[in-house]
Design a protein around this motif. Structure first.
Motif, mmCIF file in Angstrom:
data_model
loop_
_atom_site.group_PDB
_atom_site.id
_atom_site.type_symbol
_atom_site.label_atom_id
_atom_site.label_comp_id
_atom_site.label_asym_id
_atom_site.label_seq_id
_atom_site.Cartn_x
_atom_site.Cartn_y
_atom_site.Cartn_z
ATOM 1 N N ASN A 109 -13.580 6.917 3.820
ATOM 2 C CA ASN A 109 -12.682 5.775 3.981
ATOM 3 C C ASN A 109 -13.370 4.447 3.711
ATOM 4 O O ASN A 109 -12.770 3.545 3.121
ATOM 5 N N ARG A 130 -6.590 1.896 9.217
ATOM 6 C CA ARG A 130 -7.002 3.285 9.035
ATOM 7 C C ARG A 130 -7.509 3.888 10.343
ATOM 8 O O ARG A 130 -7.207 5.037 10.675
ATOM 9 N N GLU A 174 -0.771 4.359 -1.753
ATOM 10 C CA GLU A 174 -2.045 4.552 -1.059
ATOM 11 C C GLU A 174 -1.863 5.036 0.378
ATOM 12 O O GLU A 174 -2.617 5.882 0.857
ATOM 13 N N HIS A 181 -7.158 -3.457 6.417
ATOM 14 C CA HIS A 181 -7.031 -2.061 6.010
ATOM 15 C C HIS A 181 -7.915 -1.153 6.862
ATOM 16 O O HIS A 181 -7.490 -0.067 7.287
ATOM 17 N N VAL A 182 -9.150 -1.575 7.131
ATOM 18 C CA VAL A 182 -10.051 -0.774 7.961
ATOM 19 C C VAL A 182 -9.461 -0.580 9.358
ATOM 20 O O VAL A 182 -9.461 0.527 9.899
ATOM 21 N N ASP A 240 -12.021 -5.071 3.631
ATOM 22 C CA ASP A 240 -10.662 -5.511 3.903
ATOM 23 C C ASP A 240 -10.385 -5.170 5.358
ATOM 24 O O ASP A 240 -10.038 -4.034 5.696
ATOM 25 N N ARG A 288 0.822 -1.201 0.000
ATOM 26 C CA ARG A 288 0.000 0.000 0.000
ATOM 27 C C ARG A 288 0.863 1.262 0.000
ATOM 28 O O ARG A 288 0.414 2.312 -0.392
ATOM 29 N N HIS A 319 -11.707 2.194 0.694
ATOM 30 C CA HIS A 319 -10.808 1.159 1.219
ATOM 31 C C HIS A 319 -10.672 -0.020 0.263
ATOM 32 O O HIS A 319 -9.668 -0.724 0.291
ATOM 33 N N ASP A 320 -11.675 -0.231 -0.604
ATOM 34 C CA ASP A 320 -11.583 -1.342 -1.549
ATOM 35 C C ASP A 320 -11.543 -0.839 -2.990
ATOM 36 O O ASP A 320 -11.880 -1.559 -3.915
ATOM 37 N N GLU A 364 -3.526 8.352 2.044
ATOM 38 C CA GLU A 364 -4.436 8.309 3.192
ATOM 39 C C GLU A 364 -3.940 9.183 4.337
ATOM 40 O O GLU A 364 -4.721 9.913 4.959
#
Length: 386
Positions: free
Chosen positions: A70, A205, A21, A201-202, A198, A10, A74-75, A25
């Motif tokens: 977000n 974040r 990414e 990833h969540v 995901d 990422r 996220h996907d 973010e």
């Protein structure tokens, strides 16, 4: 441990000359950090009940926008167009916060800057554009459903019309729109398919955003020191603030991220929404620390209002998150946090209502209780993650 587990995929963009990414973010999060500073400073400049309501409303608007953006991206695979839309949204957010902090709510005239609602409406419309011009990680275009577009447009209209409404009515309409934005619905969320999240990833974040929110305490303490000058009370509050932030960071990252993957995969919304009281309490705690420094140790009456209440909110929110995340020793965590919240309240009441402890000693005692919660919350033995 492979590159994906380290988050390298990422961080590095598959296209040369384009930021990855993770950097996008984190760059996006910076504007929210700035916005929180502006709002908290606005409250410090004009502390009142109505100012607190106004700051709470604008912070909730920011948080809801961050959440929706977000959960959308996220996907999705970022493109130059979506990056540009995010920059536009960032500019709107910052202007909105500056406008909201420029004229805070006044109890008598209910005066506020009338561009806040329309600016937030434009922010919501950027979400519709992000839905329209983004693709999934598999390269599939998924234009937003008509009802989703209508839903966002109607909520945006709630905020856009606020300058035309009488005082208090505009707040009620904005609060209703905010509630619709935060409430899970098939209209805004689309067809329910929790498996698409995901989880890694969540969780990452929300961990990053939690750190940013906690960092606001250091900013507020620094600004308060500059405003009021260094005093004896500052030499107590500054270490106490560091202990409080350290304790909150430890309690969150010791249990929540490592336990939440299964829960987020099954249903992300309860876990996600449990972060709102944590983040709100952390911002209020930062304001409380700054207010204590400005009191210069002369008035203990405000301890319960500006310091203890948000601190208890942080402790109880962490207990809620540990429970929802399914931490292996969550029963012990909830018990320890509940006892700690009761002790914090007791110490604050004694420090506020009597001269037995004094302001400085009250702050030190509450910091010691937080460290005690950290130590007591740890499992008796190493418990494997479920």
């Amino acid at each position: 441990m492979g590159p994906h587990e380290l988050g390298v995929e990422r961080q590095i963009s598959p296209t040369h000359g384009v930021p990855g990414e993770t950097s996008l973010e984190l760059f996006y999060d910076l504007v929210f950090a700035a916005g929180i500073v502006v709002l908290s400073q606005a409250f410090s400049n004009n502390p009142s009940g109505w100012t607190a309501v106004w700051v709470l409303l604008v912070f909730s608007m920011m948080w809801a926008l961050w959440l929706r953006t977000n959960l959308l991206l996220h996907d999705r695979t970022p493109t130059n167009l979506t990056r540009g839309l995010l920059v536009v949204q960032m500019m709107l957010i910052l202007v909105m916060c500056v406008a909201g902090g420029d004229k805070t709510l006044d109890q008598e005239t209910m005066d506020r800057h009338h561009v806040v609602g329309p600016l937030f409406a434009l922010c919501l419309l950027t979400l519709v554009a992000l839905y329209r011009f983004s693709t999934t990680r598999d390269g599939v275009e998924e234009p937003p459903e008509r009802r989703r577009v209508i839903g966002y447009v109607l909520i945006a209209a709630c905020f856009a019309v606020t300058p035309l409404l009488p005082p208090r009515v505009d707040l009620a309409i904005a609060a209703a729109g905010l509630l619709l934005l935060l409430t899970p619905s098939r209209v805004l969320d689309g067809p329910g398919n929790p498996g698409r999240f995901d989880a890694e990833h969540v969780i990452q974040r929300f961990g990053e955003f939690t750190i940013i929110v906690l960092g606001e305490t250091f900013v507020k303490v620094g600004l308060a020191a500059l405003k009021g000058g260094i005093s004896r009370s500052d030499m107590v509050v500054v270490p106490v603030a560091i202990v409080l932030v350290f304790s909150t960071w430890w309690l969150y990252f010791a249990d929540v991220p490592s336990s939440a993957a299964r829960v987020v995969n099954a249903s992300a919304r309860p876990w996600v929404m449990a972060h709102f009281p944590l983040h709100l309490s952390a911002v209020a705690m930062a304001i409380g620390c700054a207010e204590l420094m400005l009191e210069s140790g002369n008035d203990g009456v405000h301890v319960l209002q500006t310091f203890a209440v948000p601190l208890v909110g942080v402790v109880l929110s962490l207990a809620l998150l540990a429970w929802i995340s399914g931490a292996p020793h969550r029963r012990k965590v909830v018990l320890v946090h509940g006892v700690g919240a009761a002790l914090l309240t007791t110490v604050a009441v004694i420090g506020s209502a009597t001269s037995v402890l004094g302001l400085d000693l009250t702050c030190v005692a509450m910091a010691a209780i937080m460290l005690g919660i950290v130590g007591a919350s740890r499992p008796n033995s190493r418990v494997p993650a479920v």
